[in-house]
Design a protein around this motif. Structure first.
Motif, PDB file in Angstrom:
ATOM      1  N   GLU A 139      72.059   9.752 -28.201  1.00  0.00           N
ATOM      2  CA  GLU A 139      70.703   9.997 -28.676  1.00  0.00           C
ATOM      3  C   GLU A 139      70.626  11.280 -29.488  1.00  0.00           C
ATOM      4  OE1 GLU A 139      67.941   8.129 -28.281  1.00  0.00           O
ATOM      5  OE2 GLU A 139      69.154   6.560 -27.372  1.00  0.00           O
TER       6      GLU A 139
ATOM      7  N   PHE B  73      64.908  15.331 -24.612  1.00  0.00           N
ATOM      8  CA  PHE B  73      64.491  15.725 -23.270  1.00  0.00           C
ATOM      9  C   PHE B  73      63.005  15.475 -23.051  1.00  0.00           C
ATOM     10  CE2 PHE B  73      68.401  17.267 -21.876  1.00  0.00           C
ATOM     11  CZ  PHE B  73      69.007  17.985 -22.888  1.00  0.00           C
ATOM     12  N   THR B  74      62.228  15.711 -24.116  1.00  0.00           N
ATOM     13  CA  THR B  74      60.792  15.483 -23.988  1.00  0.00           C
ATOM     14  C   THR B  74      60.509  14.029 -23.693  1.00  0.00           C
ATOM     15  OG1 THR B  74      60.485  17.160 -25.692  1.00  0.00           O
ATOM     16  CG2 THR B  74      58.567  15.834 -25.104  1.00  0.00           C
ATOM     17  N   LEU B  75      61.166  13.155 -24.463  1.00  0.00           N
ATOM     18  CA  LEU B  75      60.911  11.734 -24.260  1.00  0.00           C
ATOM     19  C   LEU B  75      61.315  11.301 -22.860  1.00  0.00           C
ATOM     20  CD1 LEU B  75      59.751   9.418 -25.798  1.00  0.00           C
ATOM     21  CD2 LEU B  75      62.054   8.691 -26.382  1.00  0.00           C
ATOM     22  N   LYS B  76      62.482  11.779 -22.420  1.00  0.00           N
ATOM     23  CA  LYS B  76      62.919  11.408 -21.074  1.00  0.00           C
ATOM     24  C   LYS B  76      61.922  11.908 -20.040  1.00  0.00           C
ATOM     25  CE  LYS B  76      66.773   9.169 -21.507  1.00  0.00           C
ATOM     26  NZ  LYS B  76      66.017   8.206 -22.303  1.00  0.00           N
TER      27      LYS B  76
ATOM     28  N   MET C  41      67.410  25.344 -21.342  1.00  0.00           N
ATOM     29  CA  MET C  41      68.199  24.121 -21.518  1.00  0.00           C
ATOM     30  C   MET C  41      69.662  24.333 -21.204  1.00  0.00           C
ATOM     31  SD  MET C  41      66.577  21.867 -24.512  1.00  0.00           S
ATOM     32  CE  MET C  41      66.469  22.871 -25.941  1.00  0.00           C
TER      33      MET C  41
ATOM     34  N   ILE D 193      63.922  20.931 -19.492  1.00  0.00           N
ATOM     35  CA  ILE D 193      62.646  21.506 -19.931  1.00  0.00           C
ATOM     36  C   ILE D 193      61.489  20.863 -19.176  1.00  0.00           C
ATOM     37  CG2 ILE D 193      63.282  22.328 -22.208  1.00  0.00           C
ATOM     38  CD1 ILE D 193      62.318  19.691 -23.353  1.00  0.00           C
TER      39      ILE D 193
ATOM     40  N   ILE E 287      57.334  20.662 -20.086  1.00  0.00           N
ATOM     41  CA  ILE E 287      56.619  19.408 -20.321  1.00  0.00           C
ATOM     42  C   ILE E 287      55.398  19.349 -19.418  1.00  0.00           C
ATOM     43  CG2 ILE E 287      56.772  16.905 -20.190  1.00  0.00           C
ATOM     44  CD1 ILE E 287      59.714  17.133 -20.797  1.00  0.00           C
TER      45      ILE E 287
ATOM     46  N   SER F  43      65.265  19.397 -33.136  1.00  0.00           N
ATOM     47  CA  SER F  43      64.991  18.032 -32.706  1.00  0.00           C
ATOM     48  C   SER F  43      65.676  17.694 -31.392  1.00  0.00           C
ATOM     49  CB  SER F  43      65.425  17.040 -33.781  1.00  0.00           C
ATOM     50  OG  SER F  43      66.799  17.219 -34.050  1.00  0.00           O
ATOM     51  N   ASP F  44      66.572  18.570 -30.926  1.00  0.00           N
ATOM     52  CA  ASP F  44      67.250  18.300 -29.659  1.00  0.00           C
ATOM     53  C   ASP F  44      66.258  18.107 -28.518  1.00  0.00           C
ATOM     54  OD1 ASP F  44      70.240  20.376 -29.998  1.00  0.00           O
ATOM     55  OD2 ASP F  44      69.678  18.441 -30.823  1.00  0.00           O
ATOM     56  N   CYS F  45      65.176  18.877 -28.581  1.00  0.00           N
ATOM     57  CA  CYS F  45      64.250  18.809 -27.454  1.00  0.00           C
ATOM     58  C   CYS F  45      63.534  17.469 -27.399  1.00  0.00           C
ATOM     59  CB  CYS F  45      63.242  19.948 -27.513  1.00  0.00           C
ATOM     60  SG  CYS F  45      61.872  19.631 -28.630  1.00  0.00           S
ATOM     61  N   PHE F  46      63.557  16.719 -28.521  1.00  0.00           N
ATOM     62  CA  PHE F  46      62.867  15.423 -28.509  1.00  0.00           C
ATOM     63  C   PHE F  46      63.428  14.527 -27.426  1.00  0.00           C
ATOM     64  CE2 PHE F  46      60.678  16.972 -31.770  1.00  0.00           C
ATOM     65  CZ  PHE F  46      60.699  16.398 -33.037  1.00  0.00           C
TER      66      PHE F  46
ATOM     67  N   TYR G   4      74.515  18.950 -22.023  1.00  0.00           N
ATOM     68  CA  TYR G   4      73.891  19.392 -23.254  1.00  0.00           C
ATOM     69  C   TYR G   4      74.670  20.535 -23.868  1.00  0.00           C
ATOM     70  CZ  TYR G   4      70.369  21.225 -26.420  1.00  0.00           C
ATOM     71  OH  TYR G   4      69.710  21.675 -27.530  1.00  0.00           O
TER      72      TYR G   4
ATOM     73  N   VAL H 177      63.998  13.410 -39.734  1.00  0.00           N
ATOM     74  CA  VAL H 177      64.187  12.786 -38.424  1.00  0.00           C
ATOM     75  C   VAL H 177      63.171  11.680 -38.226  1.00  0.00           C
ATOM     76  CG1 VAL H 177      64.177  13.187 -35.948  1.00  0.00           C
ATOM     77  CG2 VAL H 177      65.015  14.956 -37.475  1.00  0.00           C
TER      78      VAL H 177
ATOM     79  N   LEU I 143      62.282  19.127 -39.800  1.00  0.00           N
ATOM     80  CA  LEU I 143      62.499  17.856 -39.121  1.00  0.00           C
ATOM     81  C   LEU I 143      62.049  16.690 -39.983  1.00  0.00           C
ATOM     82  CD1 LEU I 143      61.210  18.956 -35.633  1.00  0.00           C
ATOM     83  CD2 LEU I 143      63.555  18.562 -36.302  1.00  0.00           C
TER      84      LEU I 143
ATOM     85  N   LYS J 248      62.011   8.325 -32.161  1.00  0.00           N
ATOM     86  CA  LYS J 248      62.597   9.178 -31.130  1.00  0.00           C
ATOM     87  C   LYS J 248      61.580   9.758 -30.171  1.00  0.00           C
ATOM     88  CE  LYS J 248      66.731   8.603 -32.277  1.00  0.00           C
ATOM     89  NZ  LYS J 248      67.581   7.861 -31.375  1.00  0.00           N
ATOM     90  N   MET J 249      60.313   9.765 -30.560  1.00  0.00           N
ATOM     91  CA  MET J 249      59.311  10.339 -29.658  1.00  0.00           C
ATOM     92  C   MET J 249      58.268   9.298 -29.282  1.00  0.00           C
ATOM     93  SD  MET J 249      59.166  13.739 -28.861  1.00  0.00           S
ATOM     94  CE  MET J 249      57.848  14.821 -29.377  1.00  0.00           C
TER      95      MET J 249
ATOM     96  N   GLU K 204      72.088  10.833 -32.887  1.00  0.00           N
ATOM     97  CA  GLU K 204      71.206  10.159 -33.838  1.00  0.00           C
ATOM     98  C   GLU K 204      70.140  11.086 -34.372  1.00  0.00           C
ATOM     99  OE1 GLU K 204      69.502   6.595 -32.418  1.00  0.00           O
ATOM    100  OE2 GLU K 204      71.445   5.704 -31.907  1.00  0.00           O
ATOM    101  N   LEU K 205      69.643  11.955 -33.486  1.00  0.00           N
ATOM    102  CA  LEU K 205      68.615  12.890 -33.913  1.00  0.00           C
ATOM    103  C   LEU K 205      69.165  13.848 -34.971  1.00  0.00           C
ATOM    104  CD1 LEU K 205      66.830  13.829 -30.587  1.00  0.00           C
ATOM    105  CD2 LEU K 205      65.711  13.008 -32.622  1.00  0.00           C
TER     106      LEU K 205
ATOM    107  N   TYR L  60      57.945  24.749 -27.572  1.00  0.00           N
ATOM    108  CA  TYR L  60      58.645  25.974 -27.956  1.00  0.00           C
ATOM    109  C   TYR L  60      57.697  27.168 -27.958  1.00  0.00           C
ATOM    110  CZ  TYR L  60      62.602  23.227 -29.718  1.00  0.00           C
ATOM    111  OH  TYR L  60      63.678  22.396 -29.844  1.00  0.00           O
TER     112      TYR L  60
ATOM    113  N   ARG M 116      62.954   1.562 -21.382  1.00  0.00           N
ATOM    114  CA  ARG M 116      63.648   2.818 -21.616  1.00  0.00           C
ATOM    115  C   ARG M 116      64.881   2.599 -22.461  1.00  0.00           C
ATOM    116  NH1 ARG M 116      63.498   6.233 -16.430  1.00  0.00           N
ATOM    117  NH2 ARG M 116      61.337   6.722 -16.571  1.00  0.00           N
ATOM    118  N   GLY M 117      65.169   3.574 -23.302  1.00  0.00           N
ATOM    119  CA  GLY M 117      66.401   3.496 -24.082  1.00  0.00           C
ATOM    120  C   GLY M 117      67.595   3.713 -23.175  1.00  0.00           C
TER     121      GLY M 117
ATOM    122  N   ARG N 225      58.148   2.881 -25.509  1.00  0.00           N
ATOM    123  CA  ARG N 225      57.889   1.467 -25.762  1.00  0.00           C
ATOM    124  C   ARG N 225      57.205   0.853 -24.549  1.00  0.00           C
ATOM    125  NH1 ARG N 225      63.589   1.821 -28.402  1.00  0.00           N
ATOM    126  NH2 ARG N 225      63.484   3.512 -26.927  1.00  0.00           N
TER     127      ARG N 225
ATOM    128  N   ASN O  85      65.066  17.513 -15.345  1.00  0.00           N
ATOM    129  CA  ASN O  85      65.028  17.715 -16.783  1.00  0.00           C
ATOM    130  C   ASN O  85      65.041  19.213 -17.090  1.00  0.00           C
ATOM    131  OD1 ASN O  85      64.079  17.819 -19.545  1.00  0.00           O
ATOM    132  ND2 ASN O  85      63.453  15.688 -19.262  1.00  0.00           N
TER     133      ASN O  85
END
Lengths: 445, 194
Positions: free
Chosen positions: A83, A108-111, B141, B62, B66, A103-106, A431, B182, B179, B187-188, A86-87, B121, A75-76, B191, B60
């Protein structure tokens, strides 16, 4: 027919005499005849041999033999700010305050996806994974490797179910009945130092018998830190057997809710010989009452140290979860104790949503053995300017560190309940300060 | 009886899944173990509430969306192959691989990742993010932290920036274009350790 019955009775009598003579009496007086040690030695050697055999045979499986105790994903570690920053780097900075981008949702999505693949909490409520099989089908499904291994496994089943289990059940019954009878008997004596001494002796004896009833091998470390009267002993909680483990070495006053049935009988008997703190169900909800009774008990220096499990629920012994702050507000000396079971010999974790108490105890009695380490940690006091929560966390870290367990901030209550909606607010707040800017309280007109 | 350990035989169509998703056999086993862990009552399928039991996901903002993205519209249950296929979107793109010449078909391609995000979205699935839908996401959010007018102005600005054909909604193409710069792969992607 008569002969069969006579023969059976005779066999039963011999069996009981053997148990009493070879196991119970040494247990009561705290010395050992070396039977358990021999058993453990044989057991350890057998398990090592089995492990080698399995590893050699499983050359194909070995490459796939990923242990669940290792992480699956990396995990990052970046904070939300870093994060998201950077986005957003690819866009020009907007003129006013913060901003929002798709791109903000990226982040939260990743987490979110990361937590679906692997999270810290859900794995704590099931039994720990073992790297190699310990010849119990409850740990891993049976795999056919070789004839010898299968024979050993079969022999293991016979030994565990037909020899050990009846032996242990008998011991447990003797131990518990003796607890009830002994404590009730001591209860008739007038209050005196003799009474306390006798009561302690009865308690320890019964717990020792129960421990033999589970083939428990306990290693106590740092016994100079053993909890003293007028203090509170806190420990991490894995199963109800923790009580037996700790009480084998010292005497504690228990805290808990009065139950009906067999537990109730035990509780009422125990409280006759020395003071424990039992609550009615309704009283447990009243926090002031609980705190008051605990404080009163602690302030009376003749009473035994209280034993409390601040996690409030059983966790699987790989981590320590949030400590409830109630016991840390009383201002008494805290004696932390770390308990770590060795999972090779039997899984001690009580998964109360999966097994009832009785089936759990039966599982314990048909395991190989129970091996655990108990560390007594130096006493801790609440420091100046430290509130109960911080103090609780400090104690928790000490216990986790000593026992080699992971120190988690999550509440053990999450085993049953969902996480509170209000905790979402924290992420939303963080946020929003990035979207709206730091002065989110001011409304521009 | 038995354990939470998985073996290749437990997984239906394992080889096909490995081929489709490019997960290694070891990772597939671990994911199967995870699937079984989340499937508390051993039904063989996951439901939204099984995901809801993960505390980190419930926190989270959202999280619900998800979870929703895993279930096709109208479907209440999720089987293991579908679970793995969706997670495959989040594997890092491998610059050395190109199958059949077209990058589009890989599960973890940039487009697939963007499509997943777009889906979060575009809740009604009509291929466009309307102003109302954007407001809904923002509300989820930011909830109680921001007043309605501010939400409106944030949504307004976001749409104006990205809406190129001025139809007051964001299509997938406009979404992708906004995007462009980006680093989606970084970012998506999750790992996975060896």
């Amino acid at each position: 027919m008569e002969d069969v019955w006579a023969g059976a009775l005779w066999a039963l009598r011999v069996w009981l005499y053997l148990i009493v003579g070879l196991i119970m009496i040494p247990a009561m007086f705290g010395f050992s005849l070396g039977i358990s040690e021999t058993y453990m030695n044989i057991l350890v050697k057998t398990l090592e041999w089995a492990t080698l055999k399995i590893q050699r045979a499983n050359t194909v499986e070995r490459t796939l033999n990923v242990s669940a105790s290792n992480s699956l994903i990396q995990r990052g570690n970046g904070s939300m700010e870093k994060e998201l920053g950077e986005l957003r780097r690819s866009r020009p900075k907007p003129p006013v305050g913060g901003d929002f981008t798709f791109s903000d949702c990226f982040y939260f999505t990743l987490k979110g996806i990361e937590s679906i693949v692997e999270d810290e909490v859900t794995q704590r409520f099931t039994s720990e994974e073992l790297v190699s099989w310990n010849l119990l089908t409850r740990t891993n499904d049976f795999q056919y490797i070789s004839l010898k291994l299968t024979l050993v496994y079969g022999l293991g089943i016979f030994v565990r179910y037909c020899i050990l289990a009846p032996l242990r059940i008998t011991l447990a019954l003797i131990g518990l009945s003796w607890l009830v009878i002994g404590t009730s008997a001591v209860g008739f004596l007038p209050n005196s130092s003799v009474k306390s001494w006798l009561s302690e002796w009865v308690h320890v004896m019964c717990y020792r018998i129960c421990a033999r009833g589970l083939s428990a091998t306990i290693h106590y470390h740092n016994r100079e830190n053993i909890p003293k009267k007028g203090g509170i002993c806190v420990a991490n909680h894995t199963s109800p057997i923790d009580v037996v483990i700790l009480c084998n070495d010292a005497c504690y006053a228990m805290v808990g809710q009065i139950h009906g049935g067999l537990m109730g009988v035990l509780q009422r008997a125990m409280v006759r010989s020395c003071p424990h703190v039992w609550f009615e169900r309704a009283e447990m909800k009243d926090r002031h009452l609980v705190t008051k009774r605990l404080t009163d008990h602690v302030n009376d220096k003749t009473k035994l140290p209280i034993l409390i499990f601040p996690e409030g629920t059983c966790v699987n012994n790989t981590s320590v979860m949030m400590f409830k702050k109630g016991s840390f507000e009383i201002g008494a000396t805290i004696y932390p104790v770390a308990i770590k079971y060795d999972p090779k010999f039997g899984d001690a974790f009580w998964n109360s949503s999966k097994y009832s108490m009785v089936s759990y105890l039966l599982r314990m009695m048909t395991s190989w053995a129970l091996v655990c380490n108990v560390w007594y940690l130096p006493a801790m006091h609440q420091q100046e300017g430290e509130d109960a929560v911080q103090f609780a966390n400090r104690v928790k870290s000490a216990i986790a560190h000593q026992g080699g367990l992971l120190d988690l901030q999550w509440d053990g209550g999450l085993k049953r309940a969902k996480v509170k909606e209000t905790f979402k607010e924290q992420q939303q707040k963080e946020y929003s300060s990035m979207v709206v800017g730091d002065d989110s309280s001011s409304n521009s007109d | 009886m038995g354990s939470s350990r998985s073996r290749m035989d437990d997984i239906p169509h394992a080889q096909q899944l490995i081929h489709e998703t490019d997960f290694s056999a070891a990772h597939l086993l671990r994911l199967h173990q995870r699937f079984k862990l989340l499937d508390k009552y051993q039904t063989g399928e996951l439901r939204p509430r099984d995901f809801g039991a993960i505390p980190a996901l419930a926190l989270n903002p959202i999280g619900d969306r998800i979870i929703g993205a895993f279930f096709s519209p109208g479907q209440e249950t999720l089987d293991f192959p579908s679970f793995v296929r969706i997670l495959a979107h989040f594997r890092p793109t491998d610059p050395n691989r190109s199958r059949d010449g077209t990058q589009q078909e890989l599960a973890n391609s940039r487009t697939r990742k963007l499509k997943f995000a777009f889906q979060l979205y575009d809740q009604d699935g009509d291929g466009k993010i309307s102003r109302a839908e954007l407001l809904q996401v923002l509300r989820a959010m930011l909830e109680t932290q921001v007043v309605e007018e501010q939400l409106q102005s944030i949504a307004e600005r976001a749409i104006q920036e990205a809406d190129l054909d001025k139809d007051d909604a964001i299509s997938f193409d406009e979404f992708r274009r906004s995007l462009e710069k980006v680093n989606i792969d970084h970012k998506m992607s999750i790992r996975f350790l060896k």
